[in-house]
Design an enzyme around this catalytic site. Sequence first.
Site, short mmCIF file in Angstrom:
data_model
loop_
_atom_site.label_atom_id
_atom_site.label_comp_id
_atom_site.label_asym_id
_atom_site.label_seq_id
_atom_site.Cartn_x
_atom_site.Cartn_y
_atom_site.Cartn_z
N ARG A 146 0.82 -1.21 0.00
CA ARG A 146 0.00 0.00 0.00
C ARG A 146 0.86 1.27 0.00
NH1 ARG A 146 -5.01 0.04 1.01
NH2 ARG A 146 -4.68 1.91 -0.23
N ALA A 205 4.54 -15.75 -9.35
CA ALA A 205 3.94 -17.09 -9.27
C ALA A 205 3.22 -17.45 -10.57
CB ALA A 205 2.99 -17.18 -8.09
N ARG A 212 -1.78 -21.20 -8.41
CA ARG A 212 -1.40 -20.41 -7.24
C ARG A 212 -2.60 -19.97 -6.39
NH1 ARG A 212 -0.05 -14.39 -9.70
NH2 ARG A 212 -1.52 -14.48 -11.42
N ASP A 253 13.32 5.79 -1.35
CA ASP A 253 14.24 6.81 -0.88
C ASP A 253 14.09 6.99 0.63
OD1 ASP A 253 12.33 9.06 -0.26
OD2 ASP A 253 11.90 8.83 -2.39
N ARG A 308 4.86 1.73 10.31
CA ARG A 308 4.95 0.28 10.50
C ARG A 308 5.76 -0.13 11.72
NH1 ARG A 308 0.40 -0.90 7.91
NH2 ARG A 308 0.40 -0.07 5.82
#
Lengths: 301, 301, 301, 301
Positions: free
Chosen positions: D112, D123, D194, D210, D221
């Site tokens: 995201r 896959a 898959r 960057d 996070r």
Amino acid sequence: MSLSSEQQTEIEAARAASHTTRRPTVAELEEQLFNAVPVLDHGFVRVVDYMGDDSAVVQAARVSYGRGTRRALEDEGLIRYLMRHYHSTPFEMCEIKFHVKLPIFVARQWIRHRTANVNEYSARYSILDKDFYLPAPEQMAKQSTDNRQGRGEVLDAEITARVLGLLRQDAEQTYGHYEDMLGDEVGLARELARMNLTLNTYTQWYWKTDLHNLFHFLRLRADSHAQYEIRVYAEAMLKLTEAWVPLSYKAFCDYRLGAVTFSAKMLDCVKKMLAGEAVTQETSGLSKREWAEFYAALGRV
Amino acid sequence: MSLSSEQQTEIEAARAASHTTRRPTVAELEEQLFNAVPVLDHGFVRVVDYMGDDSAVVQAARVSYGRGTRRALEDEGLIRYLMRHYHSTPFEMCEIKFHVKLPIFVARQWIRHRTANVNEYSARYSILDKDFYLPAPEQMAKQSTDNRQGRGEVLDAEITARVLGLLRQDAEQTYGHYEDMLGDEVGLARELARMNLTLNTYTQWYWKTDLHNLFHFLRLRADSHAQYEIRVYAEAMLKLTEAWVPLSYKAFCDYRLGAVTFSAKMLDCVKKMLAGEAVTQETSGLSKREWAEFYAALGRV
Amino acid sequence: MSLSSEQQTEIEAARAASHTTRRPTVAELEEQLFNAVPVLDHGFVRVVDYMGDDSAVVQAARVSYGRGTRRALEDEGLIRYLMRHYHSTPFEMCEIKFHVKLPIFVARQWIRHRTANVNEYSARYSILDKDFYLPAPEQMAKQSTDNRQGRGEVLDAEITARVLGLLRQDAEQTYGHYEDMLGDEVGLARELARMNLTLNTYTQWYWKTDLHNLFHFLRLRADSHAQYEIRVYAEAMLKLTEAWVPLSYKAFCDYRLGAVTFSAKMLDCVKKMLAGEAVTQETSGLSKREWAEFYAALGRV
Amino acid sequence: MSLSSEQQTEIEAARAASHTTRRPTVAELEEQLFNAVPVLDHGFVRVVDYMGDDSAVVQAARVSYGRGTRRALEDEGLIRYLMRHYHSTPFEMCEIKFHVKLPIFVARQWIRHRTANVNEYSARYSILDKDFYLPAPEQMAKQSTDNRQGRGEVLDAEITARVLGLLRQDAEQTYGHYEDMLGDEVGLARELARMNLTLNTYTQWYWKTDLHNLFHFLRLRADSHAQYEIRVYAEAMLKLTEAWVPLSYKAFCDYRLGAVTFSAKMLDCVKKMLAGEAVTQETSGLSKREWAEFYAALGRV
């Protein structure tokens, strides 16, 4: 398509609304607004909002004070000119928002297009519906032998039935365990339980982009080399795009979708062939694969 | 503001239009649609299109099938929650398009915001109007002595008059020569002649962005540290944004525009001060500059 | 080029450094690192850092644990395949950083490429050097008569001298007043005084982008339709790119720079012509302009 | 971590290389270059390339010809100033590339973040390894009762064992069927097979961004509200970032990671409290939830 009657009612209510606006509107798209177009076995795509029309492209290109349009013929000519010469910014002035229901493995391909706005249904926050994709038998194809990322011939009926049985069984079982984990007895956090779902589980999202980036998406995903399961979404969106911006759509078909790019070497071959010279793969300077692509583009075999 | 009567007529014609749509509309913004809000001596900003409203934020956050709204109170609470916790994607679901007339040196600051779509009036293709920015006397300020990129006190009247005279004279003269170069006698290419114009010449563009990125732009450019000449545009846009999405706007004012961020060290100082401890710059661990910023944020001197 | 001896010394010092690294290096580019390549009368472009090489493209495409390369032939084939089929993400894995000195009107075109990182010399914070662009006489061209945004034939020598005189005089005068405004007697804020400068004043910036977006920039700006003053920068950068990633560069030349895209209708014409059918503009379905572009692409007149 | 001996050998070979470069290098990061840092049960994160260092930030902010650095103290002060005042572009001048192995449901959160370059193991093209994530028992937590997208207390041991059993069994079974579908007998296209895998299957990608956008990613996070399974990756990356750009990292910790933002109303409360006024939730103007967040930020209960 799995719309509950409650969802259908919500859609009908939205369609029943009628407002007055000074903004340009597109009758052909208004007609389809909010309607869910079925895709695959349980998916859909629907337009939930839009901004601008063909005239907005013209208006932006001319940085005009009013609607910016002149004679219809001039407007179309300008749109074709902009498309042909890769003037992308005027097409960025139109915006569209879709609501899409799609299998997770398709969503993972789709999200690679970064120039878009996305709000996905959160499986941390909510419980995913019990909807999973099972291919139609005619889509159950073998691995292609000459294209490492493509499909070849269709499996035979007996094997197809067996594989579809496995897909269904595994999806049912893992979803069942997902429900167990979320149930009162266990109460596992949703953000953990979701990891047990298979990649053909359906998710849904709001996806918003501008016309330039939509065209870019459609060119790649409506292409014959795109995976079938994403191509059918692109095809449904192509029709909605045609209803929205018919002139831009037509220019897109001519200059992008139906266009072909020849490399410097391929162009050289065309020139020689037009001059009556015989050109073979060996004399062309092209690799075997390129030569095959070149020949296919020229409609030869 | 320098709208020709022809331009004014075009705007009136656009405002006179009335269409029926299923899309959500915002009466307060429709009222102002297409109208040019004067900014600086010859500039303006006007909304030429928009998509979505406060409910579209809620709808996207809920990935809903219908309008997605519940009780007004719940909707506002959700919008405030999203803003407070930096959930930016639902705000990306609203889009707005402005037509702006602005001096080139302001345009050069503005364009640094990359997440937007832009179509600028082309001086390769057309001739720029003879409009250039001259500051009002009360804006003729000295270089700040304590801020390398800011303004200090206003110049005295006599010097102001002299400098304004130079600015006017140079802009008039360079524009006159620009016209000469473009005239029949010389006929220099427009893409070359334009280099003779000064940076206060007005240009114009269509600028389109989503609500999240608009808020980001407004936070930086409506800030007291922004250069006055771009800040006045941001201020005009703030009002238009309030008319468009009043709930989101209010959350933005509370959690961004009027908010303050304390560094780890500053937070430490606050805790100590609340515990009754005396804290000075020397004992704070903050640099002199940080301490001054910290004290200013607390409304102390 | 106007490098002061101090700047030249700084560059030499940077070039003298030698470090040991585990990262891949490219000897051909290292050789040119930090060196300023002159462009126009006072501009330059120089590479100040880079990351990755041709192998990094291969490595990313293979998501490999080590260098990811196999036989040189296979690597080149993979790079050509990726370029031909518009697999852009592996090329995004290489990054390059330029320091560029360029006229402001060129900077304004350049900045329209949004997928890059930019730090421009700040005229709010500092004083711009007295460097402005004056075209070489052979670049002093008339407005094109058949292309609204292009140049036609060169002006005659007498008129050229007169126009260059105006450009020089205006730039000198406005810069002189800029200095006056900044001087002790007036002390106008830098952010205001800069508005008196003309658009041919040189600015400079650090500009960083990935290889995919660099190729996109080069394709548009090294094109014969690009304005000369930006094209010369693109041409200098093409050479530096060739030194950096020779295989990717070669594929780029073949599949982009030297390639041609035929619309659906144009492709139709090619097929008919190869089948021996006579095709004229009238029977082609192409507009006069398209037909001319089509014929030019085929090397006909 | 599941590195095969072949992969380990590839990594060792890359680490053994030593090149000479004029580019700035960072010894502390070189030391760790290519090494896989274990995360979760089979995942890892490793730095595969980087560009720039703390000085590159300074250099870009100063648009300098050489290294751009002055006294160490001044450089650190400038970096802190840039971070504090949200001058993001100089931090964009450093770039880093990671190779990450991570569960698909984590990859779906991670992707995201759009301002990054990604090449994921395909896959469609290849067969995914048999690696799937099973949480450690201490991570098997209940759905939080007061946070709709969080975890509460740990499950009891018996239930944990049962749920882990289900997760393992389902992953093994679906992977087994995936292999059957790909086997010679069936030969189903990889792009279809898959879809039978569960979301805890590991994938891997190259991810490049960057420094500014890396900090943005890490702030969200590495936050205590982020899901544990992505937070552990962020924490490993924090350490690598510290090795790479220690001064920027320190400024980031102070002004972002450890900082707190008070809304206009919260700031008002702080001012009142510092003035000795008693403030309660009822008199604060804050909602209960906001008051709790406010109190927590002040380290009170």
